[in-house]
Design a protein around this motif. Structure first.
Motif, short mmCIF file in Angstrom:
data_model
loop_
_atom_site.label_atom_id
_atom_site.label_comp_id
_atom_site.label_asym_id
_atom_site.label_seq_id
_atom_site.Cartn_x
_atom_site.Cartn_y
_atom_site.Cartn_z
N VAL A 8 -37.47 -58.67 33.81
CA VAL A 8 -36.82 -58.61 34.85
C VAL A 8 -37.00 -59.36 36.14
N TYR A 9 -36.12 -60.26 36.52
CA TYR A 9 -36.23 -61.13 37.36
C TYR A 9 -35.78 -60.58 38.74
N LEU A 10 -36.91 -60.29 39.59
CA LEU A 10 -36.28 -59.85 41.14
C LEU A 10 -36.37 -60.85 42.03
N PRO A 11 -35.30 -61.29 42.64
CA PRO A 11 -35.37 -62.49 43.75
C PRO A 11 -36.12 -62.13 45.15
N GLY A 66 -28.41 -72.41 48.60
CA GLY A 66 -27.48 -72.07 48.93
C GLY A 66 -26.20 -72.06 47.90
N ARG A 67 -26.50 -72.36 46.66
CA ARG A 67 -25.65 -72.72 45.51
C ARG A 67 -25.42 -71.55 44.73
N MET A 68 -26.16 -70.47 45.05
CA MET A 68 -25.64 -69.20 44.26
C MET A 68 -26.38 -67.84 45.13
N GLN A 69 -25.71 -66.90 45.21
CA GLN A 69 -26.43 -65.55 45.49
C GLN A 69 -27.53 -65.04 45.02
N PRO A 70 -28.45 -64.30 45.66
CA PRO A 70 -29.59 -63.83 44.96
C PRO A 70 -29.08 -63.05 43.89
N MET A 71 -29.66 -62.93 42.74
CA MET A 71 -29.29 -61.88 41.74
C MET A 71 -30.28 -61.56 40.82
N ILE A 72 -30.22 -60.36 40.41
CA ILE A 72 -31.27 -59.81 39.31
C ILE A 72 -31.13 -60.22 37.97
N LEU A 73 -32.07 -60.64 37.31
CA LEU A 73 -31.60 -61.10 35.86
C LEU A 73 -32.55 -60.05 34.93
N VAL A 74 -31.73 -59.61 33.85
CA VAL A 74 -32.20 -58.94 32.92
C VAL A 74 -32.46 -59.64 31.67
N MET A 75 -33.59 -60.22 31.12
CA MET A 75 -34.04 -61.15 30.02
C MET A 75 -34.15 -60.53 28.92
N MET A 76 -33.68 -60.92 27.95
CA MET A 76 -34.06 -59.97 26.49
C MET A 76 -33.55 -60.48 25.41
N ARG A 77 -33.98 -60.14 24.23
CA ARG A 77 -33.46 -60.44 23.02
C ARG A 77 -32.06 -59.71 22.79
N PRO A 78 -31.35 -60.19 21.83
CA PRO A 78 -30.01 -59.36 21.38
C PRO A 78 -30.59 -58.49 20.17
N THR A 79 -31.72 -58.88 19.46
CA THR A 79 -32.29 -58.41 18.23
C THR A 79 -32.99 -57.13 18.53
N VAL A 80 -32.56 -56.08 18.99
CA VAL A 80 -33.18 -54.66 19.42
C VAL A 80 -33.62 -53.89 18.08
N ALA A 81 -33.30 -54.14 17.20
CA ALA A 81 -33.68 -53.48 15.79
C ALA A 81 -34.48 -54.61 14.81
N ALA A 132 -34.00 -69.04 41.34
CA ALA A 132 -34.63 -69.09 42.66
C ALA A 132 -34.23 -70.43 43.49
N ARG A 133 -34.37 -71.49 42.57
CA ARG A 133 -34.01 -72.72 43.36
C ARG A 133 -32.58 -72.90 43.78
N LEU A 134 -31.64 -72.50 42.91
CA LEU A 134 -30.21 -72.28 43.32
C LEU A 134 -29.80 -71.48 44.62
N ALA A 135 -30.43 -70.36 44.58
CA ALA A 135 -30.36 -69.35 45.79
C ALA A 135 -30.83 -70.07 46.95
N GLY A 136 -32.09 -70.54 46.92
CA GLY A 136 -32.73 -71.35 47.96
C GLY A 136 -32.12 -72.45 48.62
#
Length: 372
Positions: free
Chosen positions: A133-136, A182-197, A176-180
């Motif tokens: 999880v990325y937290l801005p 002003g090109r995007m709003q701060p967002m949380i990213l949840v990064m994972m594999r689709p391979t959950v099994a 982080a660069r885009l938000a800094g």
């Protein structure tokens, strides 16, 4: 030494060079007839070629992040057990590690943000899987303490590694660069594999009698993350991004669950679930389930979903180019589903291509989500 260790790669390269030199040096001595000399020549050639292939494979794995460990390579997973936090304010999510955002200045979270490694267990599906999880930085700043943030799930391809989204595709640093800027709003990213099994490729399908992967991503994941982090809970708060297999999953989940995912971006996506040795029998004769997994069929026979989609391809280097143009026209004909695209002049099915598309994708996603 781990599969992605630089020492392993260096040893493989040294061994390949050593075998090549040894072959050149010993070849005159083995030039005579006789089974020992013939066997020696065959052994040297095979050893040199195998070590060369191993070195090239290690380089490709480090560049594209196919496998994270020897256990991952040989189909043995080491992260099956996930501790579940049952505290009243927690939920089925446990933070197991924290780290700085690579390439971002500021050691403290309120300056540079933070990456948290988490374990998730689905309440309804009982699927257990790790994620990052990325937290801005704004998440940790006092003036934003009561604010909720939009969130996007980010999926790898198959087999893929979640760590590659952080270290190879640079999602947190790019956000982080885009938000800094002003090109995007701060967002949380949840990064994972689709391979959950793992090692099975479930194609984000609720498999009859098997893993309920679509339900996990449409319900359990959202509930777990929303219960732990300050994420917007209203429709329009969540989006989903993926490349290759993850791109197909992102498009499908946004189309099937538009009130959950207000936007879905498929980078180098395909539009129909394959059936091969990695997937096994996904549908068990259920024709309705098979049809729903086919995005072409879904657009033609089901009500148009009220969601936004982004697709990407390249004119040279991607096999999905013609299909992507056709998909764009099919979505435009629905009049309700919104469609956008990134079409490159050239670019293969690889990390370098996706790194070129990620900044535009994050900006596009930011413009379609709200944390409130």
């Amino acid at each position: 030494m781990g599969l992605t260790s630089g020492k392993v790669l260096a040893l493989a390269v040294v061994a390949a060079v050593g075998l090549f030199v040894g072959t050149v040096w010993l070849w005159p001595r083995l030039a005579r007839r006789g089974w020992r000399n013939v066997g020696g020549r065959i052994g040297l050639l095979l050893s040199t070629q195998l070590m060369l292939f191993a070195a090239v494979g290690l380089v490709a794995n480090q560049a594209f992040g196919f496998y994270a460990s020897w256990a991952d390579l040989f189909g043995q997973e080491t992260e099956q057990g996930v501790v579940v936090d049952h505290t009243p304010t927690g939920g089925p999510l446990e933070v197991v590690d924290t780290r700085r955002v690579p390439g971002v200045a500021g050691a403290r979270p309120h300056r540079g943000g933070q990456i948290q490694k988490i374990g998730i267990v689905g309440r309804t599906t009982h699927i257990a899987t790790p994620a990052y999880v990325y937290l801005p930085p704004e998440y940790f700043q006092p003036q934003y303490r009561t604010r909720t943030f939009p969130a996007a799930v980010v999926l790898t391809g198959y087999p893929g590694t979640a760590k590659a989204l952080v270290d190879k595709l640079d999602y947190p640093r790019t956000a982080a660069r885009l938000a800094g800027d002003g090109r995007m709003q701060p967002m949380i990213l949840v990064m994972m594999r689709p391979t959950v099994a793992p090692p099975r490729d479930t194609e984000c399908v609720d498999i009859p009698g098997g893993p309920q992967t679509e339900t996990f991503f449409a319900k359990d994941l959202i509930d777990a993350v929303s219960g732990h982090y300050r994420v917007g809970r209203k429709p329009g708060s969540w989006g989903i991004i993926g490349d290759s297999t993850g791109g197909y999953c992102a498009l499908k989940l946004a189309m099937h669950h538009p009130r959950v995912y207000a936007a879905g971006a498929g980078l180098s996506a395909y539009y129909k679930a394959p059936t091969d040795p990695t997937t096994g029998d996904l549908f068990h004769g259920d024709e309705e389930l098979r049809n729903r997994a086919n995005l072409w069929w879904y657009l033609k026979h089901m009500p148009a979903p009220d969601t936004s989609l982004l697709v990407s391809s390249s004119k040279v280097g991607e096999s999905n180019y013609k299909g992507t143009l056709k998909f764009i026209e099919r979505v435009k004909a629905t009049k309700l589903t919104r469609i956008s695209s990134i079409i490159l002049e050239s670019g293969g099915h690889n990390f370098n291509t996706w790194r070129r598309e990620i900044p535009g994708t994050l900006e596009w996603m930011s413009g379609r989500l709200s944390g409130r």
